[in-house]
Design a protein around this motif. Structure first.
Motif, PDB file in Angstrom:
ATOM      1  N   ASP A   1     -26.586 -12.494 -19.436  1.00 42.54           N
ATOM      2  CA  ASP A   1     -26.948 -11.127 -19.052  1.00 42.54           C
ATOM      3  C   ASP A   1     -25.967 -10.155 -19.691  1.00 42.54           C
ATOM      4  N   ARG A   2     -26.309  -9.777 -20.915  1.00 43.62           N
ATOM      5  CA  ARG A   2     -25.373  -8.933 -21.666  1.00 43.62           C
ATOM      6  C   ARG A   2     -25.365  -7.499 -21.175  1.00 43.62           C
ATOM      7  N   PHE A   3     -26.463  -7.068 -20.566  1.00 48.50           N
ATOM      8  CA  PHE A   3     -26.541  -5.667 -20.143  1.00 48.50           C
ATOM      9  C   PHE A   3     -26.001  -5.452 -18.743  1.00 48.50           C
ATOM     10  N   VAL A   4     -25.457  -6.497 -18.116  1.00 46.80           N
ATOM     11  CA  VAL A   4     -24.870  -6.398 -16.779  1.00 46.80           C
ATOM     12  C   VAL A   4     -23.507  -7.069 -16.825  1.00 46.80           C
ATOM     13  N   GLN A   5     -22.478  -6.347 -16.321  1.00 51.49           N
ATOM     14  CA  GLN A   5     -21.135  -6.884 -16.290  1.00 51.49           C
ATOM     15  C   GLN A   5     -20.972  -7.729 -15.025  1.00 51.49           C
ATOM     16  N   GLN A   6     -20.739  -9.033 -15.225  1.00 51.99           N
ATOM     17  CA  GLN A   6     -20.599  -9.953 -14.093  1.00 51.99           C
ATOM     18  C   GLN A   6     -19.386 -10.845 -14.332  1.00 51.99           C
ATOM     19  N   ILE A   7     -18.815 -11.330 -13.225  1.00 48.87           N
ATOM     20  CA  ILE A   7     -17.628 -12.198 -13.269  1.00 48.87           C
ATOM     21  C   ILE A   7     -18.095 -13.638 -13.101  1.00 48.87           C
ATOM     22  N   VAL A   8     -17.543 -14.523 -13.944  1.00 46.86           N
ATOM     23  CA  VAL A   8     -17.886 -15.943 -13.897  1.00 46.86           C
ATOM     24  C   VAL A   8     -16.712 -16.696 -13.288  1.00 46.86           C
ATOM     25  N   ARG A   9     -16.999 -17.519 -12.292  1.00 54.47           N
ATOM     26  CA  ARG A   9     -15.986 -18.348 -11.641  1.00 54.47           C
ATOM     27  C   ARG A   9     -16.315 -19.819 -11.913  1.00 54.47           C
ATOM     28  N   TYR A  10     -15.231 -20.627 -12.033  1.00 55.81           N
ATOM     29  CA  TYR A  10     -15.367 -22.039 -12.391  1.00 55.81           C
ATOM     30  C   TYR A  10     -14.905 -22.902 -11.230  1.00 55.81           C
TER      31      TYR A  10
ATOM     32  N   ASN B   1     -10.443 -38.156 -10.083  1.00 58.73           N
ATOM     33  CA  ASN B   1      -9.625 -37.039  -9.608  1.00 58.73           C
ATOM     34  C   ASN B   1      -8.397 -36.838 -10.501  1.00 58.73           C
ATOM     35  N   TRP B   2      -8.637 -36.817 -11.795  1.00 61.06           N
ATOM     36  CA  TRP B   2      -7.545 -36.661 -12.765  1.00 61.06           C
ATOM     37  C   TRP B   2      -7.393 -35.225 -13.255  1.00 61.06           C
ATOM     38  N   LEU B   3      -8.399 -34.333 -13.042  1.00 59.26           N
ATOM     39  CA  LEU B   3      -8.433 -33.037 -13.706  1.00 59.26           C
ATOM     40  C   LEU B   3      -8.478 -31.919 -12.693  1.00 59.26           C
ATOM     41  N   ASN B   4      -8.147 -30.725 -13.214  1.00 63.01           N
ATOM     42  CA  ASN B   4      -8.218 -29.484 -12.447  1.00 63.01           C
ATOM     43  C   ASN B   4      -8.635 -28.376 -13.407  1.00 63.01           C
ATOM     44  N   ILE B   5      -9.467 -27.401 -12.932  1.00 61.25           N
ATOM     45  CA  ILE B   5      -9.941 -26.303 -13.768  1.00 61.25           C
ATOM     46  C   ILE B   5      -9.519 -24.987 -13.154  1.00 61.25           C
ATOM     47  N   ASN B   6      -9.111 -24.086 -14.011  1.00 62.36           N
ATOM     48  CA  ASN B   6      -8.734 -22.749 -13.567  1.00 62.36           C
ATOM     49  C   ASN B   6     -10.003 -21.980 -13.231  1.00 62.36           C
ATOM     50  N   ALA B   7     -10.070 -21.419 -12.040  1.00 61.04           N
ATOM     51  CA  ALA B   7     -11.287 -20.762 -11.579  1.00 61.04           C
ATOM     52  C   ALA B   7     -11.592 -19.509 -12.375  1.00 61.04           C
ATOM     53  N   THR B   8     -10.618 -18.926 -13.064  1.00 61.21           N
ATOM     54  CA  THR B   8     -10.855 -17.659 -13.752  1.00 61.21           C
ATOM     55  C   THR B   8     -11.202 -17.853 -15.218  1.00 61.21           C
ATOM     56  N   ASN B   9     -10.400 -18.662 -15.918  1.00 63.27           N
ATOM     57  CA  ASN B   9     -10.602 -18.781 -17.367  1.00 63.27           C
ATOM     58  C   ASN B   9     -11.127 -20.152 -17.801  1.00 63.27           C
ATOM     59  N   GLY B  10     -11.263 -21.107 -16.875  1.00 67.81           N
ATOM     60  CA  GLY B  10     -11.818 -22.400 -17.213  1.00 67.81           C
ATOM     61  C   GLY B  10     -10.849 -23.332 -17.916  1.00 67.81           C
TER      62      GLY B  10
ATOM     63  N   LEU C   1     -18.708 -26.520 -12.868  1.00 67.34           N
ATOM     64  CA  LEU C   1     -19.701 -25.535 -12.494  1.00 67.34           C
ATOM     65  C   LEU C   1     -19.194 -24.147 -12.810  1.00 67.34           C
ATOM     66  N   ALA C   2     -20.083 -23.346 -13.456  1.00 69.54           N
ATOM     67  CA  ALA C   2     -19.769 -21.944 -13.743  1.00 69.54           C
ATOM     68  C   ALA C   2     -20.787 -21.088 -13.018  1.00 69.54           C
ATOM     69  N   ALA C   3     -20.356 -20.181 -12.120  1.00 64.99           N
ATOM     70  CA  ALA C   3     -21.234 -19.356 -11.302  1.00 64.99           C
ATOM     71  C   ALA C   3     -20.843 -17.901 -11.465  1.00 64.99           C
ATOM     72  N   ASP C   4     -21.922 -17.015 -11.555  1.00 59.19           N
ATOM     73  CA  ASP C   4     -21.641 -15.579 -11.641  1.00 59.19           C
ATOM     74  C   ASP C   4     -21.753 -14.972 -10.256  1.00 59.19           C
ATOM     75  N   ASN C   5     -21.515 -13.652 -10.203  1.00 58.44           N
ATOM     76  CA  ASN C   5     -21.576 -12.944  -8.921  1.00 58.44           C
ATOM     77  C   ASN C   5     -22.802 -12.043  -8.850  1.00 58.44           C
ATOM     78  N   GLY C   6     -23.861 -12.433  -9.549  1.00 61.53           N
ATOM     79  CA  GLY C   6     -25.077 -11.647  -9.512  1.00 61.53           C
ATOM     80  C   GLY C   6     -25.805 -11.820  -8.194  1.00 61.53           C
ATOM     81  N   SER C   7     -26.943 -11.106  -8.087  1.00 59.72           N
ATOM     82  CA  SER C   7     -27.756 -11.179  -6.876  1.00 59.72           C
ATOM     83  C   SER C   7     -29.194 -11.520  -7.276  1.00 59.72           C
ATOM     84  N   PRO C   8     -29.657 -12.708  -6.972  1.00 58.28           N
ATOM     85  CA  PRO C   8     -28.855 -13.794  -6.369  1.00 58.28           C
ATOM     86  C   PRO C   8     -27.947 -14.430  -7.408  1.00 58.28           C
TER      87      PRO C   8
END
Length: 921
Positions: free
Chosen positions: A543-552, A560-569, A594-601
């Motif tokens: 969605d290029r025409f809408v500014q949204q934040i992506v969380r990881y 259980n060997w890995l960890n991901i930064n929620a902001t930059n992946g 998993l990468a999720a945006d803050n859109g509605s829905p």
């Protein structure tokens, strides 16, 4: 003998006159089927004769017999009554076989019949050699005798003389040919009176002798019987009833003349009787309703259908000639006479243009068939109905109901209808001329849309077949054209309304972030410490025409060997990565994020990270096998050993095998290849037992890793095959000979004790069965049920003398017995002991109370049967050999007081009245 001739009855001639009046009804003389002549005389040329014979296959005459069936003589066949001569289809006569003599004329009958017409026609052919006398019948009939004066006694005009003789010039009589009698025509459906005279047959010999005449053939002495009869004396032939040409069109009879003794006087003469047709049958249509069809827009003269009516009358006369005409047409649109019919063939064709199925889809036409060649004044008629369906052609192009249509579609959706196109087509529904076919002319180069046709409504459904992207195209402008499955008819042009525009708007929806590299593959050596940054696994929001934040977030991490930064992946390790872990498959470890945006829905997407772990030499080799056995004396037997390493090449073999210094005196190792070696005894003899042999194994890694492994070797005595014996194997396990003997003795003792215990148990069981009871059953005061014996199935099953139970006829044998001696089954003779009188009042004991309670319950029971009812308690069967006991008398002679029965309730009062001696009512 004088020659006689044949004439017809005057009534037959009068019918011919009436038939001529019918012929005047037609404008032209009708075709009359039949032979051109009723009698043919054929002269055989002497050139074809071989002496007096005719060879087989020789043509006697060419085209002499002429026949016309009014149908161009299609499939007409000829049959000859003479097997020597046949007639070809062209009318030529030929010899079917060799004819040995033709010194006298030959006469035979020729029958013609068409394949499509069951009626037959007959004619007579007479063959004679050229130069023989062949005067025609007419000449004989007119001249009578040659050079003879007229008869003084002329014959009546209605008399036939079929036999004729003439004298020769020298005074001798020479036999002349028999005359051929012309056919006798009799009209059908004559009203009589019957019998009706047809003709009189005579022979001139009847002047000298008495003659008897008879006729034979179908209609006389053959079924149908007695249609024709003849006066045996006068020779008058009659028809006895009306004739029906539709049942039989002609009769072939033979006339016979005999004397009073039955001797033949004249040769039989053929008589042909033809039934003259009358118009007594109406034309009959094969069907009452005919169904036909014609295309709309057909030109005049287009064939529609054919109707057929059959007339049972003679179709070679006007009686059977049917003509057709159209009586009416419904509806009358566009004109009352859209069709015409061929009066002779019954073919219906269009006569005018203007057939339009969309206006009139069906016509009903009344057809009339009339015989007498269509003469309505004299002919008989019948009608039928022709249903003519106007079949559809594609003369109406489909037309869209609007010039523009619109619709909208969410992005990334497929197989949904975004617009509905409506169309009008006046052709016949649900046919190829009506079914619409839609196609997109322009506006969709990538093929996102297709148009499907609704089979019921014929509407066009614009359907998305390929996802659309709002960020790429916000709207589509389509140009749509509609046509039919069948091409348009000739001369029909497409309508401008067959094309329309369709505007489809794309709706923006919140799309899930996506990982550009999915799955993403990275390579690392195993054993990296915790906290190491492996990579950045980031996702892109479409969605290029809408500014949204992506969380990881982490979705799947098996070890259980890995960890991901929620902001930059950014992905880091939380434990040491081990390639030899069970979670690693083919050196690859997989984790899902998993990468999720803050859109509605909110929308989310997943990505897979694959880590390829590079092997390092972190696992020492292990010895295989861990146990083995070998003979105590050195021989060819040796132990093959190898090593297993959890690492992969090049951190595995070839391996180096070495013995520890403390066992080298008894053991030795020889290398086989890079992965295998052999362990064997170095000394001549080694005592049986189990020995731990340490072996040092080193792999080929960089740096190499070593490991000291211990193999347990069982040394045992062997047989001649080099295999360890059983005792030796036990001894090798660490037990001496004394220990083995002690174990065997213990086993024997244990088995003996078990055997003794079983014998003791058997003996005790036997004693228990033979031991007597301590207490006599008669002395046992407890309630016991003792089963003594079974008594069998009844009296009939046992052979007993039951006569002893019956009352004897005489008591002398009992009285004469001494006192004190008596059988228990005999009836006592003397007086018997009297029973004590029952007390009036019942005993107040428990039994009395029990009986009183039962009586009260029975008296108060509403379901109890009445007092005088018959109660059947049991049925013991029949056939007993014992006598009846009803004859036994009571042994009591004293008076019995039954008055106490009155106190027992109403059920016992009847007994008290019967036995108590009370007064009767």
């Amino acid at each position: 003998m004088k020659i006689v001739f044949l004439t017809l009855l005057m009534n037959a001639l009068s019918f011919g006159t009436s038939w001529g009046n019918y012929g005047d009804l037609a404008s032209k003389p009708p075709c009359r089927a039949g032979f051109s002549e009723s009698f043919y005389t054929v002269l055989v040329s002497r050139e074809i004769l071989e002496g007096q014979s005719i060879l087989k296959g020789s043509t006697v005459s060419s085209g002499y017999v002429k026949f016309n069936d009014c149908r161009e003589n299609e499939d007409v066949g000829y049959e000859s009554s003479d097997p020597d001569f046949k007639v070809r289809t062209d009318g030529s006569i030929y010899a079917a076989r060799e004819v040995t003599s033709l010194s006298r004329p030959v006469q035979f009958t020729v029958t013609a019949q068409g394949a499509a017409n069951p009626q037959t026609w007959e004619t007579t052919v007479r063959l004679a050699v050229a130069g023989q006398e062949t005067s025609p019948p007419e000449e004989q009939e007119l001249t009578g005798k040659e050079n003879a004066p007229p008869e003084s006694d002329p014959q009546p005009s209605d008399t036939l003389f079929p036999w004729k003789q003439q004298p020769s010039s020298n005074g001798l009589r020479r036999q002349k040919r028999d005359w051929v009698i012309p056919p006798i025509n009799v009209p059908e459906n004559s009203r009589g009176p019957f019998p009706q005279m047809l003709v009189r047959i005579r022979s001139d010999k009847d002047r000298d002798i008495q003659m008897r005449y008879s006729i034979t053939g179908v209609g006389a002495d053959q079924p149908p019987m007695e249609v024709f009869s003849i006066d045996p004396v006068a020779g008058k032939m009659y028809v006895t009833k009306p004739l029906d040409r539709e049942e039989r069109a002609s009769y072939h009879l033979r006339a016979h003349a005999v004397d009073m003794n039955g001797n033949k006087v004249e040769n039989p003469i053929d008589l042909y009787i033809y039934v003259i047709d009358m118009n007594d049958n109406r034309p009959e249509f094969r069907n009452q309703v005919y169904n036909g069809s014609v295309d709309e827009g057909s030109k005049p003269g287009s064939y529609v259908m054919k109707v057929t009516a059959n007339d049972a009358d003679d179709d070679t006369t006007a009686n059977g000639m049917v003509r057709y005409r159209i009586l009416s047409q419904s509806p009358h649109s566009p004109i009352p006479n859209m069709f015409t019919i061929n009066s002779e063939t019954g073919d219906i064709v269009t006569v005018a243009a203007g057939l339009d199925r969309e206006k009139v889809s069906q016509y009903s036409v009344i057809i009339q068939a009339t015989d007498m060649e269509g003469n309505l004044n004299f002919g008989l008629s019948n009608t039928a109905t022709a249903i003519i369906s106007v079949t559809d052609i594609n003369d109406n192009p489909p037309e869209l109901t609007a010039s523009t249509f619109s619709g909208e579609v969410p992005e990334n959706k497929v197989n949904i209808v975004v617009a509905n196109l409506t169309v009008i087509d006046r052709d016949q529904p649900h046919t190829a001329n009506w079914n619409a076919v839609y196609r997109i002319v322009s506006g969709d180069p990538s093929g996102h849309f297709t148009i499907r046709t609704d089979p019921v409504t014929n509407d066009g459904m614009v359907t998305v077949v390929k996802p659309v992207d709002y960020e790429m195209n916000r709207a589509f402008m389509l140009t749509v054209m509609v046509s039919n499955q069948a091409p348009l008819a000739n001369g029909i042009q497409s309508s401008f309304q067959s094309t329309a525009g369709v505007t489809i708007s794309v709706m923006d929806v919140n799309e899930a972030p996506y990982f550009s590299s999915n799955p993403k593959l990275i390579r690392f050596e195993e054993g990296v410490p915790a906290g190491t940054v492996l990579s950045t696994f980031s996702a892109t929001d479409p969605d290029r025409f809408v500014q949204q934040i992506v969380r990881y977030s982490k979705l799947s991490d098996p070890a259980n060997w890995l960890n991901i930064n929620a902001t930059n992946g950014q992905i880091t390790t939380t434990a040491v990565l081990d390639r030899e872990s069970v979670y690693v498959k083919n050196n690859v470890y997989e984790a899902t994020f998993l990468a999720a945006d803050n859109g509605s829905p909110a929308a989310s997407g997943t990505g897979t990270l694959q880590i390829y772990l590079i092997d390092v030499n972190d696992n020492a080799p292990e010895l295989l096998p861990r146990e083995a056995q070998i003979c105590e004396k050195p021989n060819t037997n040796a132990i093959n050993i190898t090593a297993a390493d959890a690492d992969i090449d090049p951190n595995v073999g070839p391996f180096v095998f070495e013995l520890s210094s403390r066992v080298r005196r008894n053991w030795t190792i020889s290398r086989l290849n890079g992965d295998y070696a052999q362990l064997s005894l170095r000394i001549v003899f080694l005592e049986s037992g189990v020995y731990d042999v340490p072996i040092i194994i080193t792999d080929s890694g960089n740096p190499p890793l070593s490991n000291t492994s211990v193999i347990k070797v069982k040394v045992c005595p062997c047989d001649e095959n080099g295999d360890c014996t059983t005792i030796g194997a036990v001894a090798a396990a660490g037990l001496g000979t004394g220990a083995i003997i002690a174990i065997l003795i213990c086993i024997i003792i244990l088995l003996t004790m078990v055997l003794l215990f079983v014998v003791w148990m058997k003996r005790r069981e036997k004693e228990r069965q033979t031991k007597q009871l301590l207490i006599d059953p008669e002395d046992d005061v407890r309630d016991n049920i003792l089963k003594y014996d079974e008594e069998g199935g009844g009296e009939e099953d046992q052979d007993y003398d039951l006569s002893q139970l019956q009352q004897p006829e005489s008591l002398d044998h009992i009285i004469s017995k001494p006192p004190g001696i008596r059988r228990v089954d005999e009836r006592p003779v003397g007086a018997e002991t009297q029973y004590p009188t029952r007390p009036v009042v019942p005993h107040p004991g428990d039994i009395g109370d029990f009986i009183n309670e039962g009586l009260r319950a029975a008296d108060n029971d509403p379901t109890a049967p009445p007092y005088d009812s018959l109660l059947v308690f049991d049925y013991e069967g029949s056939g007993s050999t014992a006598g009846s006991v009803s004859s036994l008398n009571s042994s009591s002679t004293g008076d019995q007081d039954y008055d106490y029965l009155n106190d027992w309730g109403p059920r016992f009062r009847k007994l008290a009245d019967m036995y108590g001696g009370g007064d009767e009512d």
